[in-house]
Design an enzyme around this catalytic site. Structure first.
Site, short mmCIF file in Angstrom:
data_model
loop_
_atom_site.label_atom_id
_atom_site.label_comp_id
_atom_site.label_asym_id
_atom_site.label_seq_id
_atom_site.Cartn_x
_atom_site.Cartn_y
_atom_site.Cartn_z
N PRO A 9 0.80 -1.23 0.00
CA PRO A 9 0.00 0.00 0.00
C PRO A 9 0.83 1.28 0.00
O PRO A 9 1.87 1.36 0.65
CB PRO A 9 -0.82 -0.11 1.29
CG PRO A 9 -0.08 -1.08 2.15
CD PRO A 9 0.56 -2.05 1.20
N ASN A 10 0.33 2.23 -0.77
CA ASN A 10 0.88 3.59 -0.87
C ASN A 10 2.20 3.67 -1.63
O ASN A 10 2.77 4.75 -1.75
CB ASN A 10 1.03 4.23 0.53
CG ASN A 10 -0.30 4.34 1.23
OD1 ASN A 10 -1.26 4.85 0.66
ND2 ASN A 10 -0.39 3.82 2.44
N ARG A 17 4.82 11.00 -2.62
CA ARG A 17 4.53 10.72 -1.20
C ARG A 17 5.77 11.01 -0.34
O ARG A 17 6.80 10.36 -0.48
CB ARG A 17 4.19 9.24 -1.10
CG ARG A 17 4.07 8.72 0.27
CD ARG A 17 4.04 7.21 0.28
NE ARG A 17 3.84 6.74 1.64
CZ ARG A 17 4.11 5.53 2.07
NH1 ARG A 17 4.57 4.63 1.22
NH2 ARG A 17 3.91 5.21 3.31
N TYR A 22 10.93 9.11 1.23
CA TYR A 22 10.93 8.00 0.26
C TYR A 22 11.61 8.34 -1.07
O TYR A 22 11.72 7.47 -1.94
CB TYR A 22 9.49 7.55 0.01
CG TYR A 22 8.82 7.02 1.28
CD1 TYR A 22 9.32 5.89 1.93
CD2 TYR A 22 7.72 7.67 1.84
CE1 TYR A 22 8.74 5.42 3.09
CE2 TYR A 22 7.12 7.21 3.00
CZ TYR A 22 7.64 6.08 3.62
OH TYR A 22 7.07 5.61 4.78
N ASN A 72 8.25 -5.31 -0.78
CA ASN A 72 8.07 -4.15 0.10
C ASN A 72 6.59 -4.14 0.45
O ASN A 72 5.76 -3.70 -0.36
CB ASN A 72 8.49 -2.85 -0.60
CG ASN A 72 8.42 -1.67 0.37
OD1 ASN A 72 7.83 -1.77 1.45
ND2 ASN A 72 9.00 -0.55 -0.02
N ALA A 75 3.14 -0.66 4.97
CA ALA A 75 2.71 -0.74 6.37
C ALA A 75 2.24 -2.14 6.77
O ALA A 75 2.26 -2.46 7.97
CB ALA A 75 1.61 0.29 6.62
N HIS A 78 4.25 -4.31 9.28
CA HIS A 78 4.28 -4.14 10.73
C HIS A 78 3.17 -4.90 11.47
O HIS A 78 3.24 -5.03 12.68
CB HIS A 78 4.22 -2.64 11.07
CG HIS A 78 5.21 -1.83 10.26
ND1 HIS A 78 6.56 -2.08 10.31
CD2 HIS A 78 5.03 -0.82 9.36
CE1 HIS A 78 7.18 -1.25 9.48
NE2 HIS A 78 6.28 -0.47 8.89
N ASP A 85 1.98 -15.21 6.67
CA ASP A 85 1.66 -16.62 6.38
C ASP A 85 1.88 -16.94 4.91
O ASP A 85 2.33 -18.04 4.56
CB ASP A 85 0.21 -16.93 6.77
CG ASP A 85 0.04 -17.12 8.28
OD1 ASP A 85 1.07 -17.18 8.99
OD2 ASP A 85 -1.11 -17.20 8.73
N GLU A 96 12.72 -9.01 2.19
CA GLU A 96 11.94 -7.84 2.61
C GLU A 96 12.77 -6.59 2.34
O GLU A 96 13.93 -6.52 2.75
CB GLU A 96 11.62 -7.96 4.11
CG GLU A 96 10.89 -6.75 4.66
CD GLU A 96 10.62 -6.86 6.16
OE1 GLU A 96 10.37 -7.98 6.66
OE2 GLU A 96 10.66 -5.82 6.83
N HIS A 98 12.83 -2.14 2.19
CA HIS A 98 12.22 -0.84 2.50
C HIS A 98 13.10 0.25 1.95
O HIS A 98 14.34 0.14 2.00
CB HIS A 98 12.05 -0.65 4.01
CG HIS A 98 11.18 -1.69 4.62
ND1 HIS A 98 9.81 -1.67 4.48
CD2 HIS A 98 11.48 -2.80 5.32
CE1 HIS A 98 9.31 -2.74 5.10
NE2 HIS A 98 10.30 -3.44 5.61
N LEU A 99 12.47 1.30 1.46
CA LEU A 99 13.22 2.46 1.00
C LEU A 99 13.86 3.17 2.19
O LEU A 99 15.03 3.55 2.16
CB LEU A 99 12.27 3.43 0.27
CG LEU A 99 11.69 2.87 -1.02
CD1 LEU A 99 10.26 3.34 -1.22
CD2 LEU A 99 12.55 3.25 -2.20
N ARG A 105 12.97 5.13 12.60
CA ARG A 105 11.75 5.93 12.52
C ARG A 105 10.84 5.67 13.73
O ARG A 105 11.34 5.38 14.81
CB ARG A 105 11.05 5.66 11.17
CG ARG A 105 11.95 6.00 9.98
CD ARG A 105 11.26 5.77 8.66
NE ARG A 105 10.07 6.58 8.53
CZ ARG A 105 9.09 6.35 7.64
NH1 ARG A 105 9.21 5.33 6.81
NH2 ARG A 105 8.02 7.12 7.60
#
Ligand code: DQA
Length: 140
Positions: A9-10, A17, A22, A72, A75, A78, A85, A96, A98-99, A105
Site C-alpha cells: 500500500p501507498n 509521497r 521516500y 516491500n 505498512a 508491521h 503466512d 523484505e 524498504h526504502l 523511525r
C-alpha cells in the site's frame, strides 16, 4: 531468472509521497532501473493497496520458475499476519525491502512480523534496496 517484485500500500504514489523520506523516484522509475541494471533477469511487477492483492501476488511465487521475491509490504510489514503466512508458504527466498530505514523511525515501524520468515531484510537505501535484493537473488 524470474523474480517477482511486490509492492504494498501507498507505494504506487512514490515520488509524490513524503519525498523527503521516500525519495523522488516513482515506482515506475524504480522498476525501470531494475530492468536496466539486470537485463538478463525476468522481472514481474505487482503493486496493490489491499492485503488480498499482495497475498495473491505472493501466491504467484509458487510457480516453479520463480527464483525469488522482492517484497516491500509497506505498512502491512508491521502487522499483517496474513502476509506473513503467505511468505512462509513460499519455498523461493523472499527478501523484505524498504526504502527508508524503518529502525530509525517511529516505534511501530521497528516491528516487522514478516522478517522472521524472510531470507533477509534490506532497508534504508532508497531505490537501491531493491537492487541489492535483486543482486543477492541473482547471485544465489
Ligand atoms: C516502507 C516503510 C513502511 O513503514 C511504510 O509503511 C511504507 C514504506 C519503506 O519502503 O520505507 O509504506 O515500507
Amino acid at each position: 531468472m524470474h523474480i517477482l517484485v511486490i509492492n504494498g500500500p501507498n507505494l504506487d504514489i512514490l515520488g509524490k509521497r513524503e519525498p523527503e523520506i521516500y525519495g523522488s523516484l516513482s515506482l515506475w522509475d524504480i522498476e525501470n532501473q531494475l530492468k536496466n541494471k539486470f537485463p538478463n533477469a525476468k522481472f514481474e511487477f505487482y503493486q496493490s493497496n489491499s492485503e488480498s492483492g499482495v497475498i495473491d501476488a505472493l501466491h504467484k511465487a509458487m510457480e516453479s520458475s520463480v527464483i525469488g521475491v522482492i517484497l516491500n509490504a509497506g505498512a502491512f510489514t508491521h502487522y499483517s499476519y496474513a502476509v506473513r503466512d503467505a511468505v512462509a508458504a513460499i519455498k523461493a527466498p523472499v527478501i523484505e525491502v524498504h526504502l527508508s530505514n524503518t529502525d530509525a523511525r517511529e516505534e511501530f515501524r521497528k516491528t516487522s512480523v514478516i522478517a522472521p520468515v524472510c531470507r533477509g531484510v534490506i532497508a534504508g537505501f532508497g531505490a537501491r534496496s531493491y537492487e541489492l535484493a535483486a543482486s543477492y537473488l541473482l547471485e544465489e
